[in-house]
Design a protein around this motif. Structure first.
Motif, mmCIF file in Angstrom:
data_model
loop_
_atom_site.group_PDB
_atom_site.id
_atom_site.type_symbol
_atom_site.label_atom_id
_atom_site.label_comp_id
_atom_site.label_asym_id
_atom_site.label_seq_id
_atom_site.Cartn_x
_atom_site.Cartn_y
_atom_site.Cartn_z
ATOM 1 N N LYS A 85 20.739 52.610 30.694
ATOM 2 C CA LYS A 85 20.316 54.000 30.474
ATOM 3 C C LYS A 85 19.385 54.439 31.591
ATOM 4 O O LYS A 85 18.671 53.632 32.150
ATOM 5 C CB LYS A 85 19.567 54.146 29.157
ATOM 6 C CG LYS A 85 20.364 53.816 27.924
ATOM 7 C CD LYS A 85 19.482 53.970 26.712
ATOM 8 C CE LYS A 85 20.031 53.564 25.416
ATOM 9 N NZ LYS A 85 21.317 53.519 25.044
ATOM 10 N N TRP A 86 19.400 55.720 31.878
ATOM 11 C CA TRP A 86 18.335 56.283 32.698
ATOM 12 C C TRP A 86 17.711 57.405 31.905
ATOM 13 O O TRP A 86 18.385 58.096 31.143
ATOM 14 C CB TRP A 86 18.791 56.716 34.093
ATOM 15 C CG TRP A 86 19.346 58.095 34.224
ATOM 16 C CD1 TRP A 86 18.653 59.270 34.294
ATOM 17 C CD2 TRP A 86 20.721 58.455 34.316
ATOM 18 N NE1 TRP A 86 19.507 60.327 34.424
ATOM 19 C CE2 TRP A 86 20.786 59.852 34.440
ATOM 20 C CE3 TRP A 86 21.916 57.734 34.309
ATOM 21 C CZ2 TRP A 86 21.986 60.543 34.553
ATOM 22 C CZ3 TRP A 86 23.106 58.417 34.411
ATOM 23 C CH2 TRP A 86 23.128 59.800 34.539
ATOM 24 N N ILE A 87 16.412 57.525 32.025
ATOM 25 C CA ILE A 87 15.635 58.529 31.302
ATOM 26 C C ILE A 87 14.939 59.392 32.347
ATOM 27 O O ILE A 87 14.256 58.874 33.221
ATOM 28 C CB ILE A 87 14.597 57.893 30.356
ATOM 29 C CG1 ILE A 87 15.294 57.008 29.319
ATOM 30 C CG2 ILE A 87 13.780 58.971 29.647
ATOM 31 C CD1 ILE A 87 15.259 55.567 29.631
ATOM 32 N N THR A 88 15.146 60.712 32.239
ATOM 33 C CA THR A 88 14.549 61.643 33.186
ATOM 34 C C THR A 88 13.510 62.488 32.475
ATOM 35 O O THR A 88 13.791 63.080 31.429
ATOM 36 C CB THR A 88 15.619 62.586 33.786
ATOM 37 O OG1 THR A 88 16.667 61.797 34.345
ATOM 38 C CG2 THR A 88 15.026 63.485 34.861
ATOM 39 N N LYS A 89 12.300 62.539 33.021
ATOM 40 C CA LYS A 89 11.241 63.444 32.547
ATOM 41 C C LYS A 89 11.483 64.762 33.276
ATOM 42 O O LYS A 89 11.233 64.884 34.476
ATOM 43 C CB LYS A 89 9.864 62.867 32.883
ATOM 44 C CG LYS A 89 8.725 63.714 32.390
ATOM 45 C CD LYS A 89 8.650 63.640 30.892
ATOM 46 C CE LYS A 89 7.308 64.071 30.372
ATOM 47 N NZ LYS A 89 7.244 63.962 28.926
ATOM 48 N N ILE A 90 11.989 65.748 32.562
ATOM 49 C CA ILE A 90 12.445 66.997 33.171
ATOM 50 C C ILE A 90 11.259 67.859 33.601
ATOM 51 O O ILE A 90 10.382 68.179 32.802
ATOM 52 C CB ILE A 90 13.328 67.796 32.186
ATOM 53 C CG1 ILE A 90 14.504 66.939 31.686
ATOM 54 C CG2 ILE A 90 13.806 69.091 32.819
ATOM 55 C CD1 ILE A 90 15.472 66.507 32.731
ATOM 56 N N ASP A 91 11.262 68.237 34.895
ATOM 57 C CA ASP A 91 10.236 69.152 35.390
ATOM 58 C C ASP A 91 10.837 70.422 36.002
ATOM 59 O O ASP A 91 10.121 71.275 36.504
ATOM 60 C CB ASP A 91 9.277 68.457 36.363
ATOM 61 C CG ASP A 91 9.960 67.827 37.561
ATOM 62 O OD1 ASP A 91 11.084 68.228 37.918
ATOM 63 O OD2 ASP A 91 9.348 66.930 38.166
ATOM 64 N N GLY A 92 12.150 70.562 35.934
ATOM 65 C CA GLY A 92 12.826 71.778 36.362
ATOM 66 C C GLY A 92 14.237 71.792 35.783
ATOM 67 O O GLY A 92 14.940 70.786 35.864
ATOM 68 N N ALA A 93 14.644 72.934 35.167
ATOM 69 C CA ALA A 93 15.974 72.982 34.551
ATOM 70 C C ALA A 93 16.442 74.415 34.359
ATOM 71 O O ALA A 93 15.626 75.318 34.169
ATOM 72 C CB ALA A 93 15.962 72.272 33.188
#
Length: 170
Positions: free
Chosen positions: A114-122
């Motif tokens: 798995k990869w987990i992304t902490k979203i800072d732009g979307a």
């Protein structure tokens, strides 16, 4: 003979001592796991699954355009769009342009498969500050991805998840 066995025991202990930390690092998504997905990936397919019945759709068409990029600095970016998008001229066309685009970025970490992304732009502001988790498998130059379930504003808040295939961009 006993001396030889003791020597073997020392070698075995050293081998185990060296192998265990690497196995733990790989299982926890160490540098090796990150290195396997690092680089640029071109989208091949994107299919949306609905949790409330298993319905599936191709919201970006049969031939979506876009990339998934994993940087060695721990930042990832995803940009996907429908094939044959046009520059919008009306409010209706601008709304359609929004519905035919997916884009987000953030710092990522890899844990196992798995990869987990902490979203800072979307493109979807509801994702800002959230952790988005994706499961992946690698098969040669193909990266198969299954997204987590999310409420989808474009489909009345229904729970959906994406199934994507990417090809390594060379």
């Amino acid at each position: 003979m006993l001396r030889r066995l003791r020597g073997f025991g020392v070698i075995a202990a050293l081998a185990i001592g060296l192998a265990v930390p690497q196995a733990v690092a790989n299982a926890q998504g160490g540098a090796d796991a990150r290195a396997r997905i690092a680089g640029s990936w071109r989208v091949v397919s994107y299919e949306l699954e609905f949790q409330d019945g298993g319905e599936r759709r191709f919201p970006l068409g049969a031939h979506p355009n876009g990339y998934l990029v994993f940087g060695s600095d721990g930042r990832m970016m995803a940009y996907l769009e429908a094939d044959a998008r046009k520059a919008p001229q009306t409010d209706e066309e601008r709304s359609a342009a929004y519905r035919t685009l997916i884009a987000y970025t953030g710092k990522y970490r890899v844990q196992g498969d798995k990869w987990i992304t902490k979203i800072d732009g979307a493109w979807n502001v509801e994702w800002l500050g959230t952790d988005q988790e994706r499961s992946f498998t690698l098969s040669g130059d193909r990266l198969n991805v299954i997204a987590q379930w999310n409420r989808n504003a474009l489909y009345g808040g229904r729970m959906t998840r994406g199934h994507l295939t990417f090809k390594r961009d060379k």
